[in-house]
Design a protein around this motif. Structure first.
Motif, PDB file in Angstrom:
ATOM      1  N   LEU A 178       0.850  -1.189   0.000  1.00 20.86           N
ATOM      2  CA  LEU A 178       0.000   0.000   0.000  1.00 20.86           C
ATOM      3  C   LEU A 178       0.884   1.237   0.000  1.00 20.86           C
ATOM      4  O   LEU A 178       1.801   1.343   0.820  1.00 20.86           O
ATOM      5  N   ASP A 179       0.568   2.167  -0.888  1.00 16.27           N
ATOM      6  CA  ASP A 179       1.312   3.419  -0.878  1.00 16.27           C
ATOM      7  C   ASP A 179       0.624   4.416   0.065  1.00 16.27           C
ATOM      8  O   ASP A 179      -0.387   4.117   0.687  1.00 16.27           O
ATOM      9  N   LYS A 180       1.193   5.633   0.155  1.00 19.58           N
ATOM     10  CA  LYS A 180       0.657   6.639   1.078  1.00 19.58           C
ATOM     11  C   LYS A 180      -0.785   7.014   0.751  1.00 19.58           C
ATOM     12  O   LYS A 180      -1.592   7.215   1.650  1.00 19.58           O
ATOM     13  N   ILE A 181      -1.108   7.091  -0.513  1.00 21.37           N
ATOM     14  CA  ILE A 181      -2.471   7.466  -0.906  1.00 21.37           C
ATOM     15  C   ILE A 181      -3.459   6.357  -0.549  1.00 21.37           C
ATOM     16  O   ILE A 181      -4.544   6.625  -0.023  1.00 21.37           O
ATOM     17  N   ASP A 182      -3.077   5.098  -0.806  1.00 17.71           N
ATOM     18  CA  ASP A 182      -3.934   3.974  -0.409  1.00 17.71           C
ATOM     19  C   ASP A 182      -4.211   4.037   1.091  1.00 17.71           C
ATOM     20  O   ASP A 182      -5.345   3.854   1.533  1.00 17.71           O
ATOM     21  N   ARG A 183      -3.190   4.291   1.869  1.00 12.43           N
ATOM     22  CA  ARG A 183      -3.340   4.345   3.324  1.00 12.43           C
ATOM     23  C   ARG A 183      -4.243   5.512   3.742  1.00 12.43           C
ATOM     24  O   ARG A 183      -5.058   5.371   4.660  1.00 12.43           O
ATOM     25  N   ARG A 184      -4.119   6.647   3.075  1.00  7.82           N
ATOM     26  CA  ARG A 184      -4.999   7.791   3.386  1.00  7.82           C
ATOM     27  C   ARG A 184      -6.446   7.448   3.049  1.00  7.82           C
ATOM     28  O   ARG A 184      -7.359   7.775   3.800  1.00  7.82           O
ATOM     29  N   ILE A 185      -6.651   6.780   1.915  1.00  5.35           N
ATOM     30  CA  ILE A 185      -8.004   6.350   1.526  1.00  5.35           C
ATOM     31  C   ILE A 185      -8.572   5.415   2.591  1.00  5.35           C
ATOM     32  O   ILE A 185      -9.709   5.585   3.050  1.00  5.35           O
ATOM     33  N   LEU A 186      -7.787   4.435   2.992  1.00  3.55           N
ATOM     34  CA  LEU A 186      -8.258   3.444   3.970  1.00  3.55           C
ATOM     35  C   LEU A 186      -8.534   4.080   5.326  1.00  3.55           C
ATOM     36  O   LEU A 186      -9.532   3.762   5.979  1.00  3.55           O
ATOM     37  N   ARG A 187      -7.670   4.994   5.767  1.00  4.31           N
ATOM     38  CA  ARG A 187      -7.916   5.682   7.043  1.00  4.31           C
ATOM     39  C   ARG A 187      -9.212   6.481   6.982  1.00  4.31           C
ATOM     40  O   ARG A 187     -10.022   6.443   7.903  1.00  4.31           O
ATOM     41  N   ALA A 188      -9.420   7.195   5.882  1.00  4.66           N
ATOM     42  CA  ALA A 188     -10.637   8.003   5.739  1.00  4.66           C
ATOM     43  C   ALA A 188     -11.878   7.125   5.712  1.00  4.66           C
ATOM     44  O   ALA A 188     -12.895   7.448   6.348  1.00  4.66           O
ATOM     45  N   LEU A 189     -11.834   6.006   4.990  1.00  8.01           N
ATOM     46  CA  LEU A 189     -12.994   5.119   4.921  1.00  8.01           C
ATOM     47  C   LEU A 189     -13.245   4.395   6.242  1.00  8.01           C
ATOM     48  O   LEU A 189     -14.393   4.108   6.573  1.00  8.01           O
ATOM     49  N   GLN A 190     -12.190   4.096   6.996  1.00  3.22           N
ATOM     50  CA  GLN A 190     -12.395   3.499   8.315  1.00  3.22           C
ATOM     51  C   GLN A 190     -13.092   4.481   9.251  1.00  3.22           C
ATOM     52  O   GLN A 190     -13.874   4.082  10.098  1.00  3.22           O
ATOM     53  N   GLU A 191     -12.813   5.742   9.085  1.00  5.66           N
ATOM     54  CA  GLU A 191     -13.450   6.769   9.909  1.00  5.66           C
ATOM     55  C   GLU A 191     -14.900   6.995   9.485  1.00  5.66           C
ATOM     56  O   GLU A 191     -15.774   7.183  10.316  1.00  5.66           O
ATOM     57  N   ASN A 192     -15.149   6.985   8.174  1.00 16.16           N
ATOM     58  CA  ASN A 192     -16.497   7.232   7.662  1.00 16.16           C
ATOM     59  C   ASN A 192     -16.643   6.574   6.297  1.00 16.16           C
ATOM     60  O   ASN A 192     -16.285   7.150   5.269  1.00 16.16           O
TER      61      ASN A 192
END
Length: 154
Positions: free
Chosen positions: A5-19
């Motif tokens: 996972l790159d940085k953008i994938d991780r940002r996407i996943l963090r955001a979706l885990q939150e909402n």
């Protein structure tokens, strides 16, 4: 096996885990992408199995399931047939929110959610029995929830 996972994938996943209800345009803005590439990345994460499913987290007290207990379980035997029978029985019980086969003192650990202690006593005497491969149960009642999250650290 974990995927890269790159940085953008991780940002996407963090955001979706939150909402998980974020609209793609809002998600794209939050992670610094335009909508089309953002949606493509989300679809790839879904197809790869990184995003397993989307769920709604309910307030247990508001739906009559305000009591959480942890049950340590010892099985009547440790053979494959007994363990499989126990696993299948636990999968069918909606009160069992989590079930882990353990290494250590007990054979399994359950997180059980019910309305109250009377409901748990009935659940235990009906389902946590020899009929489901269980020899002994020790139940722990938490006095305070300090932290409860569903988001994985990324």
């Amino acid at each position: 096996m974990p995927i890269k996972l790159d940085k953008i994938d991780r940002r996407i996943l963090r955001a979706l885990q939150e909402n998980a209800r974020l609209q793609n345009t809002d998600l794209a803005r939050e992670v610094g992408l335009s909508p089309s590439p953002c949606l493509r990345r989300v679809r790839l994460l879904e197809e790869a199995g990184v995003i397993d499913r989307y769920v709604t987290v309910l307030n247990p007290a508001m739906v009559g399931a305000g009591l959480t207990l942890f049950a340590r379980v010892w099985l009547i035997a440790q053979d494959a047939e007994t363990i499989e029978h126990f696993i299948e029985a636990m999968k069918r019980l909606p009160q069992v929110m989590e079930c882990y086969i353990m290494l250590g003192e007990s054979d399994a650990l359950l997180r059980v959610v019910v309305a109250d202690l009377d409901a748990y006593r009935h659940f235990q005497s009906t389902h946590l029995t020899r009929a489901n491969g269980i020899q002994n149960v020790k139940t722990d009642l938490p006095s305070q929830v300090v932290k409860q999250t569903y988001a994985l650290p990324l």
